[in-house]
Design a protein around this motif. Structure first.
Motif, PDB file in Angstrom:
ATOM      1  N   LYS A  75       0.810  -1.216   0.000  1.00 36.42           N
ATOM      2  CA  LYS A  75       0.000   0.000   0.000  1.00 36.42           C
ATOM      3  C   LYS A  75       0.844   1.268   0.000  1.00 36.42           C
ATOM      4  CE  LYS A  75      -2.430   1.353   3.637  1.00 36.42           C
ATOM      5  NZ  LYS A  75      -3.475   1.500   4.670  1.00 36.42           N
ATOM      6  N   LYS A  76       1.938   1.232   0.741  1.00 38.64           N
ATOM      7  CA  LYS A  76       2.769   2.444   0.850  1.00 38.64           C
ATOM      8  C   LYS A  76       4.204   2.125   0.478  1.00 38.64           C
ATOM      9  CE  LYS A  76      -0.539   4.054   4.110  1.00 38.64           C
ATOM     10  NZ  LYS A  76      -1.036   3.874   5.465  1.00 38.64           N
ATOM     11  N   SER A  77       4.360   1.452  -0.660  1.00 36.54           N
ATOM     12  CA  SER A  77       5.698   1.059  -1.093  1.00 36.54           C
ATOM     13  C   SER A  77       6.396   2.208  -1.797  1.00 36.54           C
ATOM     14  CB  SER A  77       5.620  -0.157  -2.021  1.00 36.54           C
ATOM     15  OG  SER A  77       5.086   0.220  -3.271  1.00 36.54           O
ATOM     16  N   VAL A  78       7.710   2.059  -1.945  1.00 30.00           N
ATOM     17  CA  VAL A  78       8.514   3.055  -2.652  1.00 30.00           C
ATOM     18  C   VAL A  78       8.564   2.715  -4.131  1.00 30.00           C
ATOM     19  CG1 VAL A  78      10.810   4.069  -2.845  1.00 30.00           C
ATOM     20  CG2 VAL A  78       9.895   3.491  -0.612  1.00 30.00           C
ATOM     21  N   GLY A  79       8.859   1.440  -4.423  1.00 29.70           N
ATOM     22  CA  GLY A  79       9.020   1.009  -5.815  1.00 29.70           C
ATOM     23  C   GLY A  79       7.724   1.109  -6.595  1.00 29.70           C
ATOM     24  N   LEU A  80       7.834   1.140  -7.901  1.00 27.46           N
ATOM     25  CA  LEU A  80       6.662   1.318  -8.744  1.00 27.46           C
ATOM     26  C   LEU A  80       6.447   0.079  -9.600  1.00 27.46           C
ATOM     27  CD1 LEU A  80       4.461   3.301  -9.720  1.00 27.46           C
ATOM     28  CD2 LEU A  80       6.056   4.072 -11.459  1.00 27.46           C
ATOM     29  N   ASN A  81       5.767  -0.933  -9.018  1.00 32.21           N
ATOM     30  CA  ASN A  81       5.400  -2.120  -9.773  1.00 32.21           C
ATOM     31  C   ASN A  81       6.582  -2.803 -10.459  1.00 32.21           C
ATOM     32  OD1 ASN A  81       2.784  -1.410  -9.092  1.00 32.21           O
ATOM     33  ND2 ASN A  81       2.535  -0.176 -10.919  1.00 32.21           N
ATOM     34  N   GLY A  82       7.765  -2.680  -9.914  1.00 26.72           N
ATOM     35  CA  GLY A  82       8.920  -3.349 -10.485  1.00 26.72           C
ATOM     36  C   GLY A  82       9.446  -2.744 -11.762  1.00 26.72           C
ATOM     37  N   VAL A  83       8.869  -1.626 -12.217  1.00 27.19           N
ATOM     38  CA  VAL A  83       9.352  -0.981 -13.444  1.00 27.19           C
ATOM     39  C   VAL A  83      10.818  -0.597 -13.269  1.00 27.19           C
ATOM     40  CG1 VAL A  83       9.164   1.065 -14.923  1.00 27.19           C
ATOM     41  CG2 VAL A  83       7.105  -0.122 -14.180  1.00 27.19           C
ATOM     42  N   GLY A  84      11.168  -0.143 -12.055  1.00 30.29           N
ATOM     43  CA  GLY A  84      12.540   0.297 -11.806  1.00 30.29           C
ATOM     44  C   GLY A  84      13.557  -0.789 -12.051  1.00 30.29           C
ATOM     45  N   THR A  85      13.282  -2.016 -11.573  1.00 33.99           N
ATOM     46  CA  THR A  85      14.215  -3.127 -11.759  1.00 33.99           C
ATOM     47  C   THR A  85      14.409  -3.424 -13.241  1.00 33.99           C
ATOM     48  OG1 THR A  85      13.487  -4.071  -9.663  1.00 33.99           O
ATOM     49  CG2 THR A  85      14.685  -5.527 -11.151  1.00 33.99           C
ATOM     50  N   LYS A  86      13.335  -3.364 -13.991  1.00 29.71           N
ATOM     51  CA  LYS A  86      13.431  -3.626 -15.434  1.00 29.71           C
ATOM     52  C   LYS A  86      14.243  -2.545 -16.137  1.00 29.71           C
ATOM     53  CE  LYS A  86       9.007  -5.954 -15.119  1.00 29.71           C
ATOM     54  NZ  LYS A  86       8.695  -5.657 -13.721  1.00 29.71           N
ATOM     55  N   ALA A  87      14.109  -1.292 -15.659  1.00 29.50           N
ATOM     56  CA  ALA A  87      14.907  -0.199 -16.224  1.00 29.50           C
ATOM     57  C   ALA A  87      16.386  -0.428 -15.940  1.00 29.50           C
ATOM     58  CB  ALA A  87      14.455   1.144 -15.646  1.00 29.50           C
ATOM     59  N   VAL A  88      16.706  -0.898 -14.737  1.00 29.50           N
ATOM     60  CA  VAL A  88      18.101  -1.192 -14.388  1.00 29.50           C
ATOM     61  C   VAL A  88      18.642  -2.278 -15.301  1.00 29.50           C
ATOM     62  CG1 VAL A  88      19.683  -1.949 -12.571  1.00 29.50           C
ATOM     63  CG2 VAL A  88      17.726  -0.513 -11.987  1.00 29.50           C
ATOM     64  N   ASN A  89      17.856  -3.310 -15.503  1.00 32.96           N
ATOM     65  CA  ASN A  89      18.243  -4.410 -16.388  1.00 32.96           C
ATOM     66  C   ASN A  89      18.540  -3.898 -17.800  1.00 32.96           C
ATOM     67  OD1 ASN A  89      18.561  -6.823 -17.759  1.00 32.96           O
ATOM     68  ND2 ASN A  89      16.619  -7.713 -17.073  1.00 32.96           N
ATOM     69  N   ALA A  90      17.608  -3.105 -18.344  1.00 33.05           N
ATOM     70  CA  ALA A  90      17.748  -2.617 -19.724  1.00 33.05           C
ATOM     71  C   ALA A  90      18.939  -1.682 -19.895  1.00 33.05           C
ATOM     72  CB  ALA A  90      16.467  -1.914 -20.151  1.00 33.05           C
ATOM     73  N   LEU A  91      19.313  -0.968 -18.824  1.00 30.45           N
ATOM     74  CA  LEU A  91      20.366   0.042 -18.925  1.00 30.45           C
ATOM     75  C   LEU A  91      21.703  -0.448 -18.361  1.00 30.45           C
ATOM     76  CD1 LEU A  91      18.217   3.127 -17.852  1.00 30.45           C
ATOM     77  CD2 LEU A  91      18.861   2.460 -20.167  1.00 30.45           C
ATOM     78  N   SER A  92      21.845  -1.775 -18.261  1.00 34.88           N
ATOM     79  CA  SER A  92      23.087  -2.339 -17.729  1.00 34.88           C
ATOM     80  C   SER A  92      23.803  -3.188 -18.766  1.00 34.88           C
ATOM     81  CB  SER A  92      22.793  -3.208 -16.495  1.00 34.88           C
ATOM     82  OG  SER A  92      22.306  -2.421 -15.429  1.00 34.88           O
ATOM     83  N   ASP A  93      25.123  -3.036 -18.797  1.00 33.32           N
ATOM     84  CA  ASP A  93      25.951  -3.928 -19.624  1.00 33.32           C
ATOM     85  C   ASP A  93      25.764  -5.368 -19.175  1.00 33.32           C
ATOM     86  OD1 ASP A  93      27.258  -2.438 -21.535  1.00 33.32           O
ATOM     87  OD2 ASP A  93      28.922  -1.880 -20.234  1.00 33.32           O
ATOM     88  N   TYR A  94      25.731  -5.516 -17.845  1.00 34.97           N
ATOM     89  CA  TYR A  94      25.599  -6.841 -17.244  1.00 34.97           C
ATOM     90  C   TYR A  94      24.611  -6.746 -16.099  1.00 34.97           C
ATOM     91  CZ  TYR A  94      26.863 -11.004 -14.500  1.00 34.97           C
ATOM     92  OH  TYR A  94      26.819 -12.177 -13.792  1.00 34.97           O
TER      93      TYR A  94
END
Length: 615
Positions: A108-127
């Motif tokens: 209900k009061k989480s910081v993250g936004l539906n895991g979109v952030g983790t996917k952005a990290v994945n897409a913007l990482s060499d590894y």
């Protein structure tokens, strides 16, 4: 002859893969890219996005420890939460609209936004490597730029439940990036304050807080305080308040759902308004708001159901609702302070007396300064239309509609030649130039009165728009651009002293930088290299073959506008002016501009580029 109209058919419509979309528009997900010289640069947002998910696990009472390791450009984050369900682990880090946070009851009061952030990290990482341990089993998958490269089978494991993510930011997107530990340490300390009981271990050093925002204020206090910290808590809100004995400015730390909202937002505006309202009603006096808040040091944290931030980086709260069926943020904060702070002051009359005395002192000082301020403002207003010192840009940090507001920069230069080179080569959309005439006044130990009496300082204050607070700061990066010689170093120290003395929040919030410019140009007929250090010069000499041409830049004015464009464009190198965790403003001021100690002499020698007589 009629023009042939372009054909618009199904062939023109292309569906981007999720990672392609993120890589094409990274700013939508992580704000500006940057190279790590600013606290809000993309590489720190990548780090935050992963940590946010681990924090959410702690907030769900699952896992009391997070381990973070940084080795040059490789980051590893391990939490001891429940672990991502193994069957959905790959989808959770690589498929949009897949995540555990759509059920708002669970998060209900989480910081993250539906895991979109983790996917952005994945897409913007060499590894990118994800490992999940859950109920005696573990699974690992590896990616490069969002594309899976290896998926291992589930194996038996005796490790504790949790998730471990390792990533290396993509060097093609984050050019010449460097993680600065000072920014990471500040971020982790804030996470600890907002989550009492959580242990965060970063490269062997532990961050932990028992008393939340009270600990935050105590560890950030540089001056003597007028009274013990007022620490008030209720469900979904916590505040800590005191007043400085020396500082002239207001200083705030604000958070939403454990997220450091460095740009404030509706909750901080509500707090500032509610504090004034409560104090006026308690003393039954219509004190001026500026006198009530002068020298205040405060922190506020609120938990909001499904908050709306003004950007994916979550630095400013935009929504005004505590939740779909709850009160507005403003009403919630005002009611909380009206009850809790009012009760506290009635029970602690000695503190109430100190607060009242502080207000009356501020009122007296303001009235004494008002005449000087009025003259200074009128003078600044007259010259602002034809201010020869300021060559402004078009997009500003405080303009909500400006598309490139986070890119806004102002270069503080000395001398006509340096100012001329930067002015001719700058991006007029986002880069402004302020020209100093000679060495500025040494402000060490002086009062703010000098800011109004000194025309140059007054004009700089007006250009930055920081007279009362940083809220309407016009440039995200304030850059001191001086020559790498004795005079240039002295001017740099004098300007740092000015900001430390009167506008320390500019430094605390990561806005002040030093421009790094090349010392040498080494070139042959095929290639030109710009070298910022002696090591880079030797490497260029070694790689460019026989007898390359070597030019030593003695001052900024010697660099042509055509060349300067390279050094203040996408390859700009900035060195942030950072307050270390063990340094106070008073200590820094004394170090830079106090007695000429051996340590200070050594600092100047180490940072001064002396003339190289061998070339």
């Amino acid at each position: 002859m009629s023009e042939t109209k372009p054909i618009y058919s199904e062939d023109n419509i292309r569906t981007l893969d999720w990672q392609e979309h993120i890589r094409l528009r990274p700013g939508m997900y992580i704000g500006k890219l940057g190279d790590g010289s600013s606290a809000d640069d993309g590489i720190y947002i990548l780090l935050k996005e992963i940590i946010d998910n681990s924090i959410d696990e702690f907030r769900m009472k699952s896992g009391k420890k997070i381990e973070i390791k940084l080795d040059e450009k490789t980051v590893t984050i391990r939490d001891f939460g429940r672990g991502i369900p193994l069957g959905k682990m790959v989808d959770a880090v690589s498929k949009m609209n897949t995540g555990g946070k759509y059920d708002s009851k669970a998060f209900k009061k989480s910081v993250g936004l539906n895991g979109v952030g983790t996917k952005a990290v994945n897409a913007l990482s060499d590894y990118f490597r994800v490992k999940s341990v859950r109920d005696g089993k573990a699974k690992v998958a590896e990616f490069s730029k969002g594309v899976i490269t290896e998926e291992h089978s589930e194996v038996e494991s005796s490790e504790r439940n949790g998730t471990e993510i390792t990533f290396i930011p993509d060097h093609e997107i984050f050019l010449n990036f460097k993680f600065r530990k000072e920014y990471i340490e500040r971020m982790l300390r804030n996470y600890a304050y907002l989550n009492p009981g959580l242990k965060i271990v970063f490269n062997g050093e532990t961050y932990f807080s028992e008393n939340g925002l009270k600990d935050l204020l105590e560890e950030n206090l540089e001056d003597d305080i007028l009274y013990p910290i007022i620490h008030l808590k209720a469900e979904d809100i916590e505040v800590a308040i005191t007043h400085s004995d020396k500082s002239q400015s207001e200083s705030y730390f604000s958070f939403v759902n454990g997220q450091n909202t460095t740009q404030g937002g509706t909750h901080l505006n509500a707090f500032r308004e509610a504090y004034v309202k409560t104090i006026r009603e308690f003393f039954n006096k219509n004190f001026d708001a500026a006198d009530i808040r002068k020298s205040i040091i405060a922190a506020i944290s609120v938990n909001v159901e499904e908050p709306v931030f003004e950007s994916q980086t979550k630095t400013k709260l935009g929504s005004n609702d505590m939740g779909p069926n709850g009160p507005t943020v403003r009403t919630f904060v005002v009611d909380f302070l009206k009850t809790k702070l009012d009760n506290f002051l009635h029970k602690n009359t000695e503190i109430a007396e100190v607060v009242q005395k502080k207000i009356l002192t501020s009122e007296k000082e303001r009235k004494e300064l008002s005449g000087i301020q009025k003259l200074a403002r009128e003078r600044a207003k007259k010259v602002s239309l034809h201010n020869k010192k300021l060559r402004d840009c078009r997009q500003h940090y405080n303009d909500q509609k400006a598309e490139r507001k986070s890119e806004s920069q102002i270069f503080i230069t000395e001398g006509d030649s340096a100012s001329g080179s930067i002015t001719k080569s700058r991006d007029v959309e986002t880069q402004a130039v302020f020209s100093l005439k000679g060495k500025p006044l040494n402000c060490y130990g002086l009062t703010k009165r000098v800011v109004y009496e000194n025309e140059e300082f007054n004009l700089l204050q007006a250009a930055l728009n920081i007279e009362d607070s940083l809220e309407d700061l016009r440039y995200n990066q304030v850059i001191i651009a001086t020559d790498a010689d004795v005079d240039g170093m002295h001017i740099r120290l004098l300007m740092i002293t000015f900001f430390l003395q009167f506008f320390p929040d500019l430094i605390k919030n990561g806005h002040l930088h030093i421009l790094q410019t090349p010392l040498f140009r080494v070139r042959n007929k095929k290639e030109t290299r710009y070298c910022y250090t002696e090591e880079e010069r030797l490497k260029a000499l070694n790689e460019l073959g026989k007898n390359p041409e070597i030019t030593r830049f003695k001052g900024l004015g010697e660099i042509s506008p055509e060349e300067f464009r390279h050094f203040i464009g996408k390859d700009i190198r900035l060195e942030p002016v950072v307050l270390g965790k063990d340094q106070t403003i008073e200590q820094l001021l004394d170090f830079y501009m106090g007695k000429n100690t051996p340590e200070r002499q050594q600092f100047i020698l180490e940072n001064l580029i002396l003339e190289d007589t061998d070339i």
